[in-house]
Enzyme design. Structure first.
Site, PDB file in Angstrom:
ATOM      1  CG  ASP A  91      -1.494   1.273   1.611  1.00  0.00           C
ATOM      2  OD1 ASP A  91      -2.192   1.821   0.741  1.00  0.00           O
ATOM      3  OD2 ASP A  91      -1.290   1.767   2.724  1.00  0.00           O
ATOM      4  CG  ASP A 137      -1.470   7.734   0.198  1.00  0.00           C
ATOM      5  OD1 ASP A 137      -2.196   7.507  -0.776  1.00  0.00           O
ATOM      6  OD2 ASP A 137      -0.520   8.541   0.168  1.00  0.00           O
ATOM      7  CB  THR A 173      -7.105   4.158  -2.557  1.00  0.00           C
ATOM      8  OG1 THR A 173      -7.375   2.906  -1.921  1.00  0.00           O
ATOM      9  CG2 THR A 173      -8.404   4.823  -2.923  1.00  0.00           C
TER      10      THR A 173
HETATM   11  C1  XBP Z   1      -5.125   6.333   0.578  1.00  0.00           C
HETATM   12  C2  XBP Z   1      -6.300   7.002   0.003  1.00  0.00           C
HETATM   13  C3  XBP Z   1      -6.119   8.041  -1.050  1.00  0.00           C
HETATM   14  C4  XBP Z   1      -5.376   9.237  -0.461  1.00  0.00           C
HETATM   15  C5  XBP Z   1      -5.591  10.478  -1.301  1.00  0.00           C
HETATM   16  O1  XBP Z   1      -4.755   5.377  -0.371  1.00  0.00           O
HETATM   17  O2  XBP Z   1      -7.413   6.657   0.358  1.00  0.00           O
HETATM   18  O3  XBP Z   1      -7.389   8.441  -1.482  1.00  0.00           O
HETATM   19  O4  XBP Z   1      -5.948   9.515   0.826  1.00  0.00           O
HETATM   20  O5  XBP Z   1      -5.128  10.223  -2.605  1.00  0.00           O
HETATM   21  P1  XBP Z   1      -3.882   4.067   0.051  1.00  0.00           P
HETATM   22  P2  XBP Z   1      -6.074  10.614  -3.841  1.00  0.00           P
HETATM   23  O6  XBP Z   1      -3.829   3.991   1.563  1.00  0.00           O
HETATM   24  O7  XBP Z   1      -4.634   2.926  -0.580  1.00  0.00           O
HETATM   25  O8  XBP Z   1      -2.533   4.323  -0.561  1.00  0.00           O
HETATM   26  O9  XBP Z   1      -6.588  12.015  -3.569  1.00  0.00           O
HETATM   27  O10 XBP Z   1      -5.185  10.533  -5.055  1.00  0.00           O
HETATM   28  O11 XBP Z   1      -7.161   9.571  -3.831  1.00  0.00           O
HETATM   29 MG    MG Z   2      -2.970   3.236   3.275  1.00  0.00          MG
END
Ligand code: XBP
Ligand code: MG
Length: 254
Positions: free
Chosen positions: A12, A14, A126
């Site tokens: 993942d 973020d 995501t």
């Molecule tokens: C985290 C998310 C993303 C980010 C914002 O993704 O939910 O939506 O918060 O990025 P993950 P965007 O933990 O799956 O990496 O504005 O590009 O969606």
């Molecule tokens: Mg994440």
């Protein structure tokens, strides 16, 4: 865990590769609101509530519907969310390119060890693909995007996490069974997605996800650890190790 051989690690982004939400995405959203003349402001506490919804466009729509009085809601939320998100992504990639978001402890160490050990690497996130490129380039290093054989990101699947779609897409591109992989996540939505795809999962929590539920995790840790800065085991057994290394991953893979 089945006794299949571990072949790939799926990360993942973020909250897992780097702690990007509070000081990265959140200020980028606020900068986009300001640039577009909206008097919206997502403080740390409100943003924590909004993280229940993954995907930036989806999060904006959730904010409008759940936190704005009807009279204050813009018409055509779909278009407004898309317009804000385009500006936000530019703000975020500019913020990342200024080097403001370091990798979490142990991430670079484990990625390098995995590569030396012949394990394949992939991403399942995501977030928007441009955000992944910027983070890898500026926080992991120039050209490191090529370390990842598959980068499954953003809108390429119909349903975002906690749906398993993004992980199923990554498994299909890797041509691997879930039991041949281990996923790395940070949130309740994330482990629902990875476990929904049948992938054994290691959790490293952060300020926003400490209270999330991590049913079925191989381990729940403060981070991936380093020799000099051992991680803290919240759930599971690291066999007395200070960090998650390839030996531990192979042991979990059975
Ligand atoms: C985290 C998310 C993303 C980010 C914002 O993704 O939910 O939506 O918060 O990025 P993950 P965007 O933990 O799956 O990496 O504005 O590009 O969606
Ligand atoms: Mg994440």
């Amino acid at each position: 865990m089945s006794s299949m051989t571990l072949k790939a690690l799926i990360f993942d982004v973020d909250g897992t590769l780097a702690d990007t939400e509070r000081d990265g995405h959140r200020p980028a959203f606020n900068a986009a609101f300001a640039e577009l003349g909206l008097d919206w402001h997502w403080d740390e506490i409100l943003y924590g509530k909004l993280l229940a919804v993954t995907g930036g466009k989806e999060r904006i729509k959730y904010f409008v519907e759940a936190f704005l009085e009807p009279a204050l809601r813009p018409d055509n939320v779909e278009q407004v969310a898309a317009d804000i998100h385009r500006v936000k992504t530019r703000c975020y990639t500019e913020l990342v390119s200024r080097g403001g978001l370091p990798l979490r402890p142990g991430v670079k160490r484990l990625l390098e060890e995995a590569r030396r050990s012949g394990l394949r690497l992939a991403i399942a996130t995501t977030t928007t693909p441009a955000n992944v490129t910027a983070l890898l380039e500026h926080s992991l290093g120039a050209g490191t995007e090529s370390w990842f054989e598959v980068i499954a990101a953003g809108d390429i699947v119909p349903a975002k996490k906690p749906a398993p779609d993004i992980y199923l897409w990554a498994l299909e591109k890797l041509a691997l069974a879930p039991e041949e992989c281990i996923a790395f996540e940070d949130s309740g939505n994330g482990i629902l997605a990875s476990r929904g795809a049948g992938i054994p999962t290691v959790i490293s929590v952060n300020g926003y996800t400490l209270q999330d539920k991590f049913e079925g995790a191989l381990a729940v840790l403060s981070d991936l650890g380093n020799p000099a800065t051992p991680c803290h085991v919240i759930q599971g057994d690291l066999g007395g190790k200070a960090m998650v290394d390839v030996e531990m991953l192979r042991c979990w893979a059975g």
